[in-house]
Design a protein around this motif. Structure first.
Motif, short mmCIF file in Angstrom:
data_model
loop_
_atom_site.label_atom_id
_atom_site.label_comp_id
_atom_site.label_asym_id
_atom_site.label_seq_id
_atom_site.Cartn_x
_atom_site.Cartn_y
_atom_site.Cartn_z
N GLU A 297 140.41 31.31 -75.98
CA GLU A 297 141.30 30.35 -76.90
C GLU A 297 141.75 32.51 -77.79
OE1 GLU A 297 142.55 28.80 -81.18
OE2 GLU A 297 139.99 28.52 -80.63
N ARG A 298 140.38 32.96 -77.18
CA ARG A 298 141.14 34.50 -78.18
C ARG A 298 141.73 35.07 -76.75
NH1 ARG A 298 139.17 39.65 -77.30
NH2 ARG A 298 137.90 39.20 -75.36
N LEU A 299 141.37 35.01 -76.19
CA LEU A 299 142.18 35.14 -74.20
C LEU A 299 143.75 34.81 -74.35
CD1 LEU A 299 139.40 36.34 -72.20
CD2 LEU A 299 140.90 37.82 -73.55
N GLY A 300 143.91 33.79 -75.10
CA GLY A 300 144.90 33.07 -75.12
C GLY A 300 144.80 31.69 -73.12
N LEU A 301 143.83 31.43 -72.78
CA LEU A 301 144.20 30.86 -71.48
C LEU A 301 143.87 29.31 -71.71
CD1 LEU A 301 141.30 33.76 -69.91
CD2 LEU A 301 144.12 33.71 -70.01
N GLU A 302 144.89 28.90 -70.53
CA GLU A 302 144.63 26.80 -71.50
C GLU A 302 144.38 26.59 -70.17
OE1 GLU A 302 145.23 25.61 -73.61
OE2 GLU A 302 146.00 27.67 -75.55
N GLU B 244 126.83 24.98 -57.41
CA GLU B 244 128.30 23.68 -57.55
C GLU B 244 127.54 23.37 -59.44
OE1 GLU B 244 130.78 20.35 -56.49
OE2 GLU B 244 129.40 21.34 -54.83
N ALA B 245 126.75 22.65 -58.93
CA ALA B 245 125.91 22.43 -60.38
C ALA B 245 126.19 23.62 -61.66
CB ALA B 245 124.75 21.62 -60.62
N VAL B 246 125.96 24.00 -61.51
CA VAL B 246 126.22 25.20 -62.91
C VAL B 246 127.59 25.25 -63.34
CG1 VAL B 246 125.89 27.59 -63.84
CG2 VAL B 246 123.87 26.63 -62.12
N GLY B 247 128.55 25.51 -61.76
CA GLY B 247 129.82 25.32 -62.65
C GLY B 247 130.20 24.56 -63.34
N ARG B 248 130.05 22.90 -62.54
CA ARG B 248 130.66 21.60 -63.66
C ARG B 248 129.91 21.91 -64.52
NH1 ARG B 248 132.84 19.18 -59.41
NH2 ARG B 248 131.96 18.92 -57.59
N SER B 249 128.92 22.30 -64.91
CA SER B 249 128.21 22.63 -66.51
C SER B 249 129.12 23.51 -67.07
CB SER B 249 127.22 22.78 -66.63
OG SER B 249 126.55 24.25 -66.28
N ILE B 250 129.77 24.12 -66.62
CA ILE B 250 130.65 25.81 -66.88
C ILE B 250 132.30 24.49 -67.73
CG2 ILE B 250 131.78 27.98 -67.41
CD1 ILE B 250 128.74 28.38 -67.93
N ALA B 251 132.24 23.64 -66.62
CA ALA B 251 133.73 23.48 -66.65
C ALA B 251 133.78 22.36 -67.84
CB ALA B 251 134.18 22.72 -65.31
N GLU B 252 132.23 21.92 -67.81
CA GLU B 252 132.17 20.63 -68.81
C GLU B 252 132.30 21.63 -70.54
OE1 GLU B 252 128.47 18.31 -68.25
OE2 GLU B 252 129.41 17.50 -66.51
N ILE B 253 131.12 22.57 -70.29
CA ILE B 253 131.71 23.37 -71.67
C ILE B 253 133.25 23.65 -72.10
CG2 ILE B 253 131.81 25.69 -72.80
CD1 ILE B 253 128.41 25.48 -71.37
N LEU B 254 134.30 24.52 -70.46
CA LEU B 254 135.76 24.21 -71.12
C LEU B 254 136.52 23.01 -72.00
CD1 LEU B 254 136.09 26.48 -68.41
CD2 LEU B 254 135.84 27.13 -70.75
N GLY B 255 135.93 22.12 -71.23
CA GLY B 255 136.69 21.11 -71.81
C GLY B 255 137.55 21.03 -70.76
N SER B 256 138.91 20.83 -71.75
CA SER B 256 140.02 20.01 -71.28
C SER B 256 141.06 21.93 -70.91
CB SER B 256 141.74 19.95 -72.36
OG SER B 256 141.21 20.55 -73.67
N ARG B 257 140.09 22.57 -71.29
CA ARG B 257 140.96 24.21 -70.88
C ARG B 257 140.29 24.21 -69.68
NH1 ARG B 257 142.29 27.70 -74.87
NH2 ARG B 257 142.10 26.62 -76.69
#
Length: 355
Positions: A28-33, A44-57
């Motif tokens: 959000e600070r960087l204005g990235l959506e 890949e599993a770690v990557g998916r967990s990071i995507a979950e943290i990002l949520g809709s972004r």
């Protein structure tokens, strides 16, 4: 009086435990959506967990990052970028994933957020090495610098001790060469010594107790400092050799650095006495080579290029490639001497400064 120039690369660092949870706020600070998450197949599993943290972004996950940043893989990722209309990337992993993020940034100008899971240190450098046609080419440009690096110690707790060790020695190599770089300076000298000291103290503790949080924090701190060194000054013979060997023979990156480092230091020892004294002090040893050798023995690491897949027939070709367009080095880069260095590293012989 010692004259010098010091350039500090701009970067925002978040360091701690659980800091990956701050990723949405950073986006959000960087204005990235619309952020594409990058990882290797193994993470890949770690990557998916990071995507979950990002949520809709998060727009998705590209898990195809591999060693030495092949141009073909970058092109695959760029197709995903275009299809998803991503406005930034989040690279989670080690040097392979960070390299892919840099290659994407070079071609698109997209901002990067990096979450390191190893001690590679490339997240702190403006250096990109790409492989195509069996050759690895390296360039330095501010275009590939990540804007934010989030160091979360928790992401390193599951890194196997053997991988932790070679990754840490890889980082120590960055700081070691920075100590005799042509454009070195007192600031980088201090950072390099502290980075080597922190890693050398932490790695044996990690081998003995892999989930030792304070040891992991010390190692990640040391890796960050060593990465700063690599990003601030030029590279020399050690990195030229490792880029040549890795790109031409598809050797594992960190293991190659670990095996070559003692021999590269022995090659330069007489030409760079101040650097050797700094390394020895950081290792708590009477001299740099014996201190490094003792650390490698303590970590029980492989010591020959033959063990990691280099063909004996490649020694001559590697010497030719490494000396055809050499990096600056405190000792002149001579083909016969470099051949002997590679031969000794191939055979796993003890490093000697008699060539």
């Amino acid at each position: 009086m010692r004259e010098f120039v010091y350039n500090a690369a701009p970067a925002r660092i978040l360091f701690g435990s659980g800091t990956r949870q701050r990723l949405p706020d950073e986006a959000e600070r960087l204005g990235l959506e619309r952020l594409l998450v990058l990882s290797t197949p193994d993470q890949e599993a770690v990557g998916r967990s990071i995507a979950e943290i990002l949520g809709s972004r998060a727009t998705g996950l590209f898990s195809g990052a591999v060693m030495h940043t092949p141009v073909a893989v970058t092109e695959e990722a760029l197709a995903v970028i275009a299809a998803s209309k991503a406005d930034g990337v989040v690279a989670v992993g080690g040097g392979s994933t960070t390299g892919l993020g840099k290659a994407i940034a070079l071609r698109t100008g997209l901002p990067q957020i990096v979450l390191p899971t190893t001690y590679a240190g490339s997240e702190m450098t403006p250096i990109l090495g790409e492989t195509e046609g069996g050759l690895k080419r390296t360039q330095t440009t501010a275009k590939v610098l990540p804007g934010t690096v989030i160091y979360d110690v928790d992401l390193t707790l599951s890194l196997p001790p053997s991988i932790s060790s070679v990754s840490g020695i890889n980082a120590i190599a960055h700081a070691s060469e920075a100590l005799y770089a042509r454009d070195g300076n007192p600031v980088i000298e201090l950072i390099a010594q502290e980075g080597i000291r922190a890693l050398a103290a932490a790695l044996p503790r990690i081998v003995d107790e892999p989930r030792n949080g304070p040891a992991r924090a010390d190692a990640l701190y040391g890796a960050w400092l060593c990465g700063l060194c690599l990003g601030a000054v030029g590279m020399a013979l050690h990195h030229k050799l490792c880029h040549t060997l890795g790109g031409s023979f598809d050797l594992p990156h960190a293991e190659t650095h670990t095996i070559v480092l003692p021999h590269a230091l022995s090659y330069n020892a007489q030409a760079a006495p101040r650097a050797m004294a700094c390394i020895a002090s950081a290792l708590g040893s009477k001299d740099a080579l014996s201190g490094l050798s003792a650390l490698l023995e303590r970590l029980k690491l492989k010591r020959s290029l033959a063990e990691i897949g280099m063909p004996e027939t490649g020694i001559s070709r590697a010497a030719d490639l490494a000396t055809a367009n050499p990096y600056w080095n405190p000792r002149p880069v001579e083909r016969d001497a470099v051949y002997e260095l590679i031969r000794r590293a191939y055979a796993g012989e003890a490093p000697r400064a008699d060539f």
